[in-house]
Scaffold this active site. Structure first.
Site, PDB file in Angstrom:
ATOM      1  N   ASN A 151      33.821 -31.746  -0.614  1.00 34.59           N
ATOM      2  CA  ASN A 151      34.686 -31.615   0.576  1.00 34.59           C
ATOM      3  C   ASN A 151      34.942 -32.940   1.293  1.00 34.59           C
ATOM      4  O   ASN A 151      36.062 -33.221   1.707  1.00 34.59           O
ATOM      5  CB  ASN A 151      34.128 -30.554   1.535  1.00 34.59           C
ATOM      6  CG  ASN A 151      32.693 -30.802   1.926  1.00 34.59           C
ATOM      7  OD1 ASN A 151      31.940 -31.438   1.198  1.00 34.59           O
ATOM      8  ND2 ASN A 151      32.317 -30.302   3.070  1.00 34.59           N
ATOM      9  N   GLU A 249      21.390 -29.593   2.608  1.00 33.57           N
ATOM     10  CA  GLU A 249      22.400 -29.281   3.631  1.00 33.57           C
ATOM     11  C   GLU A 249      23.370 -28.297   3.003  1.00 33.57           C
ATOM     12  O   GLU A 249      24.084 -28.629   2.062  1.00 33.57           O
ATOM     13  CB  GLU A 249      23.078 -30.581   4.079  1.00 33.57           C
ATOM     14  CG  GLU A 249      23.738 -30.447   5.430  1.00 33.57           C
ATOM     15  CD  GLU A 249      25.139 -29.872   5.357  1.00 33.57           C
ATOM     16  OE1 GLU A 249      25.291 -28.631   5.470  1.00 33.57           O
ATOM     17  OE2 GLU A 249      26.069 -30.674   5.161  1.00 33.57           O
ATOM     18  N   CYS A 283      31.631 -28.293   6.439  1.00 36.71           N
ATOM     19  CA  CYS A 283      30.521 -27.377   6.757  1.00 36.71           C
ATOM     20  C   CYS A 283      30.411 -27.148   8.259  1.00 36.71           C
ATOM     21  O   CYS A 283      29.824 -26.165   8.691  1.00 36.71           O
ATOM     22  CB  CYS A 283      29.221 -27.921   6.186  1.00 36.71           C
ATOM     23  SG  CYS A 283      28.916 -29.628   6.662  1.00 36.71           S
ATOM     24  N   GLU A 461      19.401 -35.104   8.045  1.00 40.88           N
ATOM     25  CA  GLU A 461      19.908 -36.407   7.648  1.00 40.88           C
ATOM     26  C   GLU A 461      20.270 -37.166   8.926  1.00 40.88           C
ATOM     27  O   GLU A 461      20.171 -36.637  10.021  1.00 40.88           O
ATOM     28  CB  GLU A 461      21.134 -36.232   6.744  1.00 40.88           C
ATOM     29  CG  GLU A 461      20.818 -35.439   5.491  1.00 40.88           C
ATOM     30  CD  GLU A 461      21.985 -35.366   4.512  1.00 40.88           C
ATOM     31  OE1 GLU A 461      22.838 -34.469   4.669  1.00 40.88           O
ATOM     32  OE2 GLU A 461      22.048 -36.209   3.603  1.00 40.88           O
TER      33      GLU A 461
HETATM   34  O1  TXE Z   1      29.062 -26.072  -4.604  1.00 45.12           O
HETATM   35  P1  TXE Z   1      27.830 -26.512  -5.467  1.00 45.12           P
HETATM   36  P2  TXE Z   1      30.378 -25.294  -5.080  1.00 45.12           P
HETATM   37  C1  TXE Z   1      29.778 -24.157  -0.063  1.00 45.12           C
HETATM   38  C2  TXE Z   1      31.130 -23.502   0.076  1.00 45.12           C
HETATM   39  C3  TXE Z   1      31.570 -23.336  -1.325  1.00 45.12           C
HETATM   40  C4  TXE Z   1      30.261 -23.019  -2.000  1.00 45.12           C
HETATM   41  C5  TXE Z   1      30.203 -23.293  -3.471  1.00 45.12           C
HETATM   42  O2  TXE Z   1      30.985 -22.242   0.666  1.00 45.12           O
HETATM   43  O3  TXE Z   1      32.492 -22.309  -1.484  1.00 45.12           O
HETATM   44  O4  TXE Z   1      29.339 -23.849  -1.354  1.00 45.12           O
HETATM   45  O5  TXE Z   1      30.755 -24.563  -3.748  1.00 45.12           O
HETATM   46  C6  TXE Z   1      26.015 -29.800  -7.910  1.00 45.12           C
HETATM   47  N1  TXE Z   1      21.554 -28.576 -10.137  1.00 45.12           N
HETATM   48  N2  TXE Z   1      29.816 -25.601   0.083  1.00 45.12           N
HETATM   49  O6  TXE Z   1      30.035 -24.279  -6.092  1.00 45.12           O
HETATM   50  O7  TXE Z   1      27.876 -25.912  -6.819  1.00 45.12           O
HETATM   51  C7  TXE Z   1      27.514 -29.828  -8.118  1.00 45.12           C
HETATM   52  O8  TXE Z   1      27.836 -30.403  -9.355  1.00 45.12           O
HETATM   53  C8  TXE Z   1      21.932 -29.699  -9.517  1.00 45.12           C
HETATM   54  C9  TXE Z   1      29.258 -26.100   1.297  1.00 45.12           C
HETATM   55  O9  TXE Z   1      31.394 -26.283  -5.420  1.00 45.12           O
HETATM   56  O10 TXE Z   1      26.640 -26.279  -4.627  1.00 45.12           O
HETATM   57  C10 TXE Z   1      27.957 -30.653  -6.925  1.00 45.12           C
HETATM   58  O11 TXE Z   1      27.749 -32.029  -7.178  1.00 45.12           O
HETATM   59  N3  TXE Z   1      23.140 -29.878  -8.977  1.00 45.12           N
HETATM   60  C11 TXE Z   1      29.122 -27.548   1.288  1.00 45.12           C
HETATM   61  C12 TXE Z   1      26.999 -30.166  -5.824  1.00 45.12           C
HETATM   62  O12 TXE Z   1      25.899 -29.610  -6.518  1.00 45.12           O
HETATM   63  C13 TXE Z   1      24.021 -28.863  -9.038  1.00 45.12           C
HETATM   64  C14 TXE Z   1      29.980 -28.392   0.493  1.00 45.12           C
HETATM   65  C15 TXE Z   1      27.589 -29.107  -4.901  1.00 45.12           C
HETATM   66  O13 TXE Z   1      28.115 -28.066  -5.669  1.00 45.12           O
HETATM   67  C16 TXE Z   1      23.680 -27.655  -9.669  1.00 45.12           C
HETATM   68  C17 TXE Z   1      30.468 -27.748  -0.710  1.00 45.12           C
HETATM   69  C18 TXE Z   1      22.389 -27.534 -10.239  1.00 45.12           C
HETATM   70  N4  TXE Z   1      21.974 -26.427 -10.866  1.00 45.12           N
HETATM   71  C19 TXE Z   1      30.382 -26.387  -0.854  1.00 45.12           C
HETATM   72  N5  TXE Z   1      24.745 -26.827  -9.596  1.00 45.12           N
HETATM   73  C20 TXE Z   1      28.528 -28.188   2.479  1.00 45.12           C
HETATM   74  N6  TXE Z   1      27.248 -27.937   2.725  1.00 45.12           N
HETATM   75  O14 TXE Z   1      29.174 -28.956   3.179  1.00 45.12           O
HETATM   76  C21 TXE Z   1      25.722 -27.496  -8.928  1.00 45.12           C
HETATM   77  N7  TXE Z   1      25.290 -28.734  -8.605  1.00 45.12           N
END
Ligand code: TXE
Length: 480
Positions: A151, A249, A283, A461
């Site tokens: 994001n 986070e 977020c 953080e």
């Molecule tokens: O996030 P992922 P996604 C929320 C938002 C969104 C939902 C899913 O609601 O719709 O999360 O988003 C890495 N081991 N936020 O699926 O998968 C991945 O490659 C290690 C909130 O896109 O959590 C990426 O680099 N790493 C949020 C990172 O994790 C892993 C921002 C985030 O991806 C992994 C984004 C694993 N097993 C989405 N699986 C905020 N907190 O601001 C994935 N990743």
């Protein structure tokens, strides 16, 4: 169109993934593939860890003043290439270029801030009954993993790696596979700034393979992660048996509360931003808007009037307020939540559909959407949508709105609009969240703690919190 081929950055060099496989990188505004992203696996992460291990002794021992100089030079490098970075970020993520520019400035600021932290971070000492003195050594954790989301790509990437490096750690980092472009560009700046080889290593790839290999690696001693709650839970379950330090986070479902004594104009103006900035993909966005019944109709009318003026479309146009949604799956997810809201009895007051701006007919755009008529306890109000969709709900009393605001699994941020100082303090104390804004939103100071409670995550953080996370305190007690 020639595809841009991104590479990993290991031991100070750009290199192809060992398996030779690449993922497609999309431009969300056009729906076209414009880049190839390394599909890195365990072997690539292993190489990154080896490089980090080799670089660690010298980086740890480097005088803080030299680390300060290098991190500052990275900040300057980002600023000197701001337009290139902002355009790359927009092409990868879908956000307006003007917004990306402000985020690139913030990313540079992260490096500048933690450059000064490298020289100013201090530890405590305690005297014991005049017979002994205790002092705390703050030593780098070692090799740390930084995993960031799509994001606010470079901003959140730098929010992790800058303090990790400032504290003397070597880093293996993975940006989101959806938005890797600016992290790739940053590696060039790191070389130019004189960051020694192996101190920062960037591997690109999918979460389930590349990200997982970072979390699994026994020599990576701490993981700083920003992303979804489900992924955060999974990472915690993998990392806990290895006793890794964790900072998670994980997003939010933040309340934005407007009392009847609020400055109506200011509250509406800021609510437009806190609801729809970056397509609602922050977020900290306030997705549940609670409005006092006496203010409800006036607030709603003003909000609808202002949202109707928001331009959706071309990210390069300075007048654009809402860009494209980051990916096709996320676009579909957000639209499915609008359908869910309707099925749950919600009335769509504006938006509610995909948009096809002229020249961007194949892009993933959604009009800013406001829904009313839902109860706090429905799924639409419980689950994180993470798009340009908010719900508005009336309330009568402070007690009632506090109950609704806290009725969520999340606890990242909250905004309160009131001119009653006592009420602001009462609410700030009682709200279950890591961050409270009163009569403002997204006013961020890099020294302040950033993070959430409940399912919004673990740890903080920002400022000294990040320096504490990326160091191990060792107490030394000397009797005299
Ligand atoms: O996030 P992922 P996604 C929320 C938002 C969104 C939902 C899913 O609601 O719709 O999360 O988003 C890495 N081991 N936020 O699926 O998968 C991945 O490659 C290690 C909130 O896109 O959590 C990426 O680099 N790493 C949020 C990172 O994790 C892993 C921002 C985030 O991806 C992994 C984004 C694993 N097993 C989405 N699986 C905020 N907190 O601001 C994935 N990743």
């Amino acid at each position: 169109m020639t595809l841009i081929t991104l590479q990993n950055y290991i031991d100070g060099n750009y290199c192809a993934p060992t398996g030779g496989q690449y993922l497609e990188g999309f431009n969300p505004a056009t729906g076209e593939v414009f880049s190839q992203v390394p599909d890195s696996r365990e072997a690539d992460v292993s190489l990154a860890v080896q490089a980090a291990k080799k670089a660690l002794p010298a980086w740890k021992a480097m005088p803080a003043d030299d680390r300060f100089r290098i991190l500052n030079a990275i900040a300057e490098g980002i600023e000197a290439n701001l337009t290139e970075f902002a355009e790359a970020e927009s092409m990868d993520q879908g956000k307006p270029v003007w917004l990306a520019k402000t985020e690139m400035q913030r990313a540079a600021q992260n490096f500048r801030f933690y450059a000064t932290a490298a020289i100013q971070f201090a530890s405590e000492s305690h005297q014991t009954d005049t017979r002994a003195i205790n002092y705390t050594l703050r030593q780098p954790v070692g090799i740390v993993g930084c995993i960031s989301p799509w994001n606010l790509p470079l901003y959140l990437f730098s929010w992790k790696i800058a303090p990790a490096l400032a504290a003397g750690n070597c880093v293996v980092a993975k940006p989101s596979e959806f938005t890797p472009y600016t992290a790739y560009l940053l590696c060039r700046i790191c070389n130019e700034a004189g960051l020694p080889a192996g101190v920062l290593n960037v591997v690109h790839g999918l979460g389930a393979s590349c990200g997982q290999a970072i979390v699994d690696h026994p020599e990576i001693k701490a993981i700083s992660f920003t992303g979804g709650t489900a992924t955060g839970k999974h990472i915690a379950s993998v990392a806990a048996p290895m006793f890794k330090k964790l900072s998670l986070e994980l997003g939010g479902k933040n309340p934005n509360i407007i009392f009847d004594d609020a400055d109506l104009e200011e509250a509406v103006k800021t609510t437009v931003r806190s609801s729809f900035l970056n397509q609602g993909e922050i977020c900290l966005c306030g997705s549940r808007v609670f409005i006092h019944t006496r203010m409800y109709e006036a607030f709603k009318a003003m909000l609808l009037e202002q949202v109707a003026k928001m331009q959706v479309g071309d990210p390069a146009d300075d007048k654009t307020r809402v860009g494209a949604i980051v990916s096709k799956p996320h676009f579909e997810k957000v639209l499915s939540y609008i359908e869910l809201a309707k099925a749950e009895g919600g009335r769509v007051l504006c938006g509610g559909t995909a948009v096809k701006p002229p020249g961007f007919e194949n892009g993933w755009f959604i009009a800013p959407t406001i829904i009313e008529g839902l109860s706090q306890s429905c799924r639409t109000n419980m689950e994180e949508i993470f798009g340009p969709v908010i719900t508005i709900m009336p309330f009568e009393t402070e007690e009632e709105v506090l109950g609704m605001a806290n009725d969520t699994a999340y606890g990242l941020a909250c905004t309160i609009w009131t001119t009653d100082l006592k009420r602001a303090h009462r609410m700030a104390e009682a709200i279950q969240s890591g961050i409270v804004w009163v009569n403002c939103w997204l006013l961020r100071d890099l020294r302040t703690p950033f993070g959430g409670v409940k399912q919004s995550g673990v740890g903080r953080e920002g400022g000294w919190e990040a320096m504490r996370f990326f160091t191990e305190p060792k107490n030394v007690c000397i009797a005299y």
